[in-house]
Design an enzyme around this catalytic site. Structure first.
Site, short mmCIF file in Angstrom:
data_model
loop_
_atom_site.label_atom_id
_atom_site.label_comp_id
_atom_site.label_asym_id
_atom_site.label_seq_id
_atom_site.Cartn_x
_atom_site.Cartn_y
_atom_site.Cartn_z
N ASP A 337 1.44 6.95 -11.64
CA ASP A 337 1.88 6.28 -10.43
C ASP A 337 1.00 6.74 -9.26
O ASP A 337 0.72 7.93 -9.12
CB ASP A 337 3.34 6.66 -10.17
CG ASP A 337 3.95 5.87 -9.05
OD1 ASP A 337 4.05 4.64 -9.18
OD2 ASP A 337 4.34 6.49 -8.04
N GLU A 366 -2.48 3.60 -10.97
CA GLU A 366 -2.62 2.76 -9.78
C GLU A 366 -3.64 3.40 -8.85
O GLU A 366 -3.30 4.33 -8.12
CB GLU A 366 -1.28 2.66 -9.04
CG GLU A 366 -0.18 1.98 -9.79
CD GLU A 366 1.10 1.95 -8.96
OE1 GLU A 366 1.60 0.86 -8.66
OE2 GLU A 366 1.60 3.04 -8.59
#
Ligand code: CA
Length: 646
Positions: A337, A366
């Site tokens: 993340d 990400e």
């Protein structure tokens, strides 16, 4: 508690790091039958002790012992407690500048309810039967061969029609022969039939936002870490006994492995649930977290705080945590993340250390560029634009996502699949698995939707107001074709293959469902019975099978792609046709693959290169059996994809 040490640069100074970096891997509680050794890193403490409790619940005060710890090397404190301590809960008490704190062990491997107290564990007792032989069933696959399915543990089984007994629990993944009301397969059988290779689970480490005493009182995706090295308690049959969640998560992993599916964990090292009360920050005030010179938490994560991965002991913590999940829980991949908040040295080291043991483990994240306040100079973050510096780490490709369905920031905007014009040129590089920032298709995760923002079907509904279900499904098929027929790493959000929609009881579409009730988030298994949903699912399944049958769609280097790809010039409107010359591609049976994407509302006529072509994808059909054989010209129906093979 924000401490001045955190922002005057001391923690990140060379002097502090030399004096206090502890590189051994024995922090936490090391159990043996005769005694347990506790070691905690608390360089600012003037005194430390380990406190044993009978219960894991912090409300329960029954203390078993309090043993003082001795100062040891590099800012650590250690104590040995005699006896078999398996199942004993514990905390650390530390005196820091005359203040006493009591905190859970940041290196806890087991915890009690809500993760407030750690538990001493003999990990061997948590192993399910056959665990010693358990391994990644897809260890021969390269990252480009993976077909990733993103799923939330609770969403998977909580629907009353899921057919699964263990609703909302890890153990739902161990159930077989489950069906919906119409007798159609659900659960693990369903996943196996779909043909995916990897399940990517939304957070399964211990998170803080749902009370484990009353798990049905709230829902959360779980992007709020509390204990990094422990499974979440709300997914266990018993959150009070620290051993149970560990065993049941292992049972889940094993069952998926037994069914040919690898397991990816979503890991959220970039921020914690609450920086002030996070146990690491209690024992070493503010150390884990970036704090600006003004004494405020850096908030590039937009979740209240950012992890200071550039500090030596946070760096070590993240690397060791990943190694632990890989070794103890047999995890086959990690999705990071907001990895754009983590420095590339940390990412590269953990990738290197994992790959040295298991080269089959995959990594992606990400890579957005977030506004964070780093505590050292010259730190490079793991963002898309630095992808060349993290060669074994892939990134989500928001370019292809936004080209397909429109910019995420304007939900009324259409994309390539539902009628937007002028996307062709940019789409071409993306179809090759090479958006502007990527050096290789092995670093590009191709997707139309994930848990964030609107799912593909909901987005299409909103942006194409008034379009009927058939038309929306046609747009959706086009998006799926782009994901599975492009180079890179295909990724889908659970249920998108049967038109998953996230609506509340008033029928309103929910864009950010992170804490919405089950009604919004659950996978509705009976939807498989709906005709259009069933057609869409069959189409996804067919595309997956087709992709698996053709290594030409799974090229690993930019060079191979450039050599093989040819875009046909001068097509009607926004249609795109590309031919992959597969003659020299290893383990590829086909000589040529021709993909034609037609987003136009009219038929597109294409003159085929010479020879006979077998059609494998056309209209609503996709698969590994030829539908027809053609030569000369073909007519590609409106809003559809055709794939031909020679
Ligand atoms: Ca929890």
């Amino acid at each position: 508690m924000v401490n001045e040490l955190a922002w005057d640069g001391q923690y990140s100074s060379e002097e502090f790091e030399q004096k206090y970096t502890y590189n051994k891997k024995d922090l936490g509680a090391a159990w043996s039958k005769e005694h347990t050794t506790f070691r905690v890193w608390a360089p600012l403490a003037s005194a430390c002790s380990v406190v044993g409790y009978k219960e894991g619940d912090k409300e329960s005060k029954e203390q078993l012992f309090e043993v003082p710890m001795e100062p040891s090397e590099q800012g650590t404190w250690a104590a040995e407690v005699m006896g078999d301590l398996h199942g004993v809960y514990y905390t650390y008490k530390a005196t820091i500048r005359d203040e006493q704190v009591e905190a859970c062990d940041p290196y806890a491997k087991a915890v009690g309810v809500n993760g407030d107290r750690a538990m001493v564990i003999d990990l061997a007792r948590s192993n399910p039967e056959g665990w010693g032989e358990d391994q990644n069933p897809n260890k021969e696959l390269a990252i480009n061969d993976a077909i990733i399915y993103e799923l939330h543990v609770r969403d998977f089984s909580i629907d009353e029609h899921s057919g699964m007994q263990h609703k909302g629990e890890f153990l739902a993944f161990t159930e077989q022969g489950t069906t919906n009301e119409y007798g159609q397969s659900t659960g693990v059988d369903y996943l196996k039939d779909l043909g995916i290779t990897h399940v990517h689970l939304l957070p399964v480490y211990d998170y803080g936002s749902v009370d484990e005493r009353d798990r049905d009182s709230a829902f959360n995706w779980g992007y709020d870490p509390k204990n990094y090295n422990v499974p979440e308690g709300t997914y266990a049959t018993n959150p009070y006994d620290g051993e149970v969640r560990i065993r049941e998560m292992k049972q889940m992993v094993k069952s998926l492995h037994d069914n040919g599916i690898s397991v990816i964990m979503d890991v959220v090292y970039n921020h914690v649930y609450d920086a002030g009360s996070f146990c690491f920050n209690q024992l070493v005030p503010g150390y884990f977290t970036r704090i600006s010179k003004d004494g405020v938490y850096s908030n590039g994560s937009y979740c209240g705080n950012d992890t200071a991965s550039e500090r030596s002991m946070v760096h070590n913590y993240i690397v060791q945590s990943i190694l632990y999940w890989m070794e103890e829980f047999h995890i086959d991949g990690f999705r990071f993340d907001l990895v754009g908040l983590i420095d590339i040295d940390t990412i590269n080291e953990l990738v290197r250390e994992v790959k040295a043991i298991r080269p089959d483990v995959i990594f992606y994240g990400e890579g957005w560029d977030m506004p964070t306040v780093v505590t050292k100079n010259d730190c490079k973050m793991a963002i898309q634009m630095n992808s060349q510096l993290t060669p074994d780490f892939a990134y989500f490709n928001d370019s292809i996502r936004d080209l397909m369905k429109g910019k995420y920031s304007d939900v009324t905007e259409a994309g390539y699949v539902n009628g937007a014009k002028g996307k062709v040129d940019e789409l071409k590089g993306n179809l090759m698995g090479m958006p502007y920032w990527a050096p290789s298709p092995a670093q590009v995760v191709q997707y139309s939707s994930c848990h964030d923002d609107l799912g593909i079907y909901d987005r299409l509904q909103i942006a194409s107001k008034g379009a009927d279900k058939e038309t929306l499904a046609a747009y959706n098929r086009l998006a799926a074709a782009i994901v599975f027929l492009s180079e890179g790493i295909p990724f889908i959000h659970a249920g998108e293959e049967f038109l998953r929609t996230k609506v509340n009881e008033e029928g309103k579409i929910i864009s950010n469902s992170y804490n919405s009730p089950d009604y919004v988030n659950k996978i509705r298994w009976n939807q498989l019975h709906d005709e259009v949903c069933a057609e869409t699912r069959a189409y996804y399944k067919g595309l997956i099978a087709f992709r698996k049958a053709h290594s030409a769609l799974r090229l690993r280097t930019a060079e191979e792609v450039r050599k093989a790809f040819y875009f046909m010039p001068a097509l009607e409107g926004e249609a795109i046709a590309y031919q992959i010359d597969a003659r020299e591609i290893e383990s590829e049976q086909a000589d040529q693959i021709l993909v034609i994407l037609n987003p136009e509302t009219t038929t597109t006529t294409i003159t085929l290169p010479k020879g006979k072509w077998d059609v494998f994808v056309e209209g609503k059909q996709a698969g590994t059996n030829a539908i027809a054989t053609v030569e000369g010209t073909v007519e590609v129906p409106p809003i559809s994809t055709m794939v031909l093979v020679q």
